[in-house]
Scaffold this active site. Structure first.
Site, PDB file in Angstrom:
ATOM      1  N   SER A 107     -13.274  -3.674   0.154  1.00 24.47           N
ATOM      2  CA  SER A 107     -14.156  -2.868  -0.693  1.00 24.47           C
ATOM      3  C   SER A 107     -15.620  -3.175  -0.392  1.00 24.47           C
ATOM      4  O   SER A 107     -16.429  -3.400  -1.299  1.00 24.47           O
ATOM      5  CB  SER A 107     -13.860  -3.116  -2.178  1.00 24.47           C
ATOM      6  OG  SER A 107     -14.443  -2.129  -2.993  1.00 24.47           O
ATOM      7  N   HIS A 153      -1.337 -12.071   0.655  1.00 23.65           N
ATOM      8  CA  HIS A 153      -2.161 -11.073  -0.027  1.00 23.65           C
ATOM      9  C   HIS A 153      -2.924 -11.649  -1.219  1.00 23.65           C
ATOM     10  O   HIS A 153      -4.085 -11.294  -1.458  1.00 23.65           O
ATOM     11  CB  HIS A 153      -1.281  -9.913  -0.498  1.00 23.65           C
ATOM     12  CG  HIS A 153      -2.016  -8.636  -0.685  1.00 23.65           C
ATOM     13  ND1 HIS A 153      -1.427  -7.399  -0.584  1.00 23.65           N
ATOM     14  CD2 HIS A 153      -3.319  -8.377  -0.964  1.00 23.65           C
ATOM     15  CE1 HIS A 153      -2.321  -6.451  -0.801  1.00 23.65           C
ATOM     16  NE2 HIS A 153      -3.474  -7.025  -1.042  1.00 23.65           N
ATOM     17  N   TYR A 163       0.846  -1.193   0.000  1.00 28.78           N
ATOM     18  CA  TYR A 163       0.000   0.000   0.000  1.00 28.78           C
ATOM     19  C   TYR A 163       0.879   1.239   0.000  1.00 28.78           C
ATOM     20  O   TYR A 163       1.130   1.869   1.035  1.00 28.78           O
ATOM     21  CB  TYR A 163      -0.944  -0.010   1.202  1.00 28.78           C
ATOM     22  CG  TYR A 163      -2.009  -1.076   1.150  1.00 28.78           C
ATOM     23  CD1 TYR A 163      -2.271  -1.783  -0.019  1.00 28.78           C
ATOM     24  CD2 TYR A 163      -2.780  -1.379   2.264  1.00 28.78           C
ATOM     25  CE1 TYR A 163      -3.253  -2.754  -0.067  1.00 28.78           C
ATOM     26  CE2 TYR A 163      -3.770  -2.344   2.224  1.00 28.78           C
ATOM     27  CZ  TYR A 163      -4.000  -3.039   1.050  1.00 28.78           C
ATOM     28  OH  TYR A 163      -4.978  -4.009   1.011  1.00 28.78           O
ATOM     29  N   LEU A 174     -18.038  -1.349   0.452  1.00 29.55           N
ATOM     30  CA  LEU A 174     -19.013  -0.336   0.052  1.00 29.55           C
ATOM     31  C   LEU A 174     -19.170  -0.252  -1.459  1.00 29.55           C
ATOM     32  O   LEU A 174     -19.751   0.699  -1.972  1.00 29.55           O
ATOM     33  CB  LEU A 174     -18.611   1.037   0.618  1.00 29.55           C
ATOM     34  CG  LEU A 174     -18.568   1.122   2.146  1.00 29.55           C
ATOM     35  CD1 LEU A 174     -18.024   2.467   2.593  1.00 29.55           C
ATOM     36  CD2 LEU A 174     -19.944   0.875   2.748  1.00 29.55           C
ATOM     37  N   GLY A 175     -18.650  -1.238  -2.162  1.00 36.02           N
ATOM     38  CA  GLY A 175     -18.771  -1.246  -3.612  1.00 36.02           C
ATOM     39  C   GLY A 175     -20.225  -1.186  -4.058  1.00 36.02           C
ATOM     40  O   GLY A 175     -21.064  -1.923  -3.575  1.00 36.02           O
ATOM     41  N   GLY A 176     -20.515  -0.276  -4.992  1.00 30.72           N
ATOM     42  CA  GLY A 176     -21.883  -0.133  -5.487  1.00 30.72           C
ATOM     43  C   GLY A 176     -22.666   0.974  -4.808  1.00 30.72           C
ATOM     44  O   GLY A 176     -23.747   1.329  -5.260  1.00 30.72           O
TER      45      GLY A 176
END
Length: 296
Positions: free
Chosen positions: A208, A128, A53, A210-212
């Site tokens: 992720s 990962h 990151y 909160l995708g959408g």
């Protein structure tokens, strides 16, 4: 804040995905540190990072260094905070992502993460991503060696399928505590993996999550009419409850299984404070039914 189990460790039901604090579009350091402080103040005790990151023009571990600095500067007890980092991916000069599951590389990457975090042992170390050029069992074997050497306390895997989860569980036993896959109302292709985690007693950490969800409530009123698919139902419930769509989305994910511990990303204090509030948002059966139907 409500809590869930990650192996034998109690963690907040909502974690912080720290990636946005160090990659492209990152905030300045003050805002990044304030975001971590806001998470801790809200009761968040799971911080998710990775050695990869960082921006392509920065050295590996930029995000790990930031979290170590934030924890050292927090000014209050952080003994209950679990830092989860990952190894096995990298950044290319053009901004792309690479993968390296060679056991020797993973062990050296873990050693480097250990030094950057400034701890005696990494709380949770995760592979990962499986490397198609390396037998998966060999990559997981590196995690077993790190556990045996006391350099990591718990192990996890990420971006894996059902077969790989079972393989890792056979190799690591109860020292495998988590699976981190992409999962959200818009992306639900890890349903089988979530069910297996619940069966095996593993935490499922949706990345992720909160995708959408098309719009942050922090940027203005929720726009239900602009949302499509599952997001439309989420925005509608949010409007009726007087909370953000992000809170409703995370509360819905929590309602799916006690194994779920979402790790939404954030790059400003307001975002993580809002996300953390989802831990206390209990949906009604009618609301859950509506959201389940919309996401099906």
């Amino acid at each position: 804040m409500r809590y869930r189990r990650l192996g034998g460790v109690r963690v907040s039901a909502i974690g912080l995905g720290a990636m946005p604090l160090s990659i492209e579009g990152r905030p300045d350091e003050k805002r990044a540190l304030d975001t971590v402080f806001a998470a801790l103040n809200a009761g968040v005790t799971l911080l998710d990072t990775a050695d990869s990151y960082h921006r392509p023009d920065k050295a590996p571990g930029d995000n790990e260094i930031l979290l170590a600095k934030a924890l050292a500067a927090y000014g209050a007890d952080t003994d209950s905070v679990l830092v989860a980092t990952k190894g096995g991916r990298g950044r290319s000069g053009d901004g792309g992502w690479t993968v390296n599951g060679d056991p020797r590389w993973l062990k050296s990457a873990a050693e480097a993460s250990l030094k950057r975090l400034g701890v005696e042992a990494i709380g949770l170390y995760q592979l990962h991503k499986p490397d198609p050029a390396v037998p998966f069992a060999e990559s997981v074997g590196a995690l077993r060696e790190l556990l045996d050497e006391g350099k990591i306390r718990l192990a996890g895997i990420s971006n894996t399928d059902v077969g790989q989860i079972r393989t890792a569980h056979e190799i690591l036993g109860d020292r495998l505590v988590s699976v981190q896959n992409r999962y959200s109302p818009a992306v639900r292709d890890s349903e089988a993996e979530l069910r297996l985690c619940a069966e095996l007693g593993l935490a499922f950490l949706p990345w992720s999550p909160l995708g959408g969800i098309s719009r942050s409530s922090l940027d203005g009123p929720s726009r239900t009419e602009a949302a499509v698919g599952p997001a439309r139902a989420i925005h509608a419930v949010a409007g009726q409850r007087g909370v953000s769509p992000q809170q409703v989305c995370l509360a819905w994910l929590l309602s799916l299984s006690p194994a779920v511990v979402p790790i939404p990303g954030a790059s400003r204090p307001e975002s993580i404070r809002d996300s953390a509030g989802a831990a206390d948002l209990v949906l009604s059966e009618e609301e859950r039914t509506r959201l389940d139907a919309a996401a099906a």
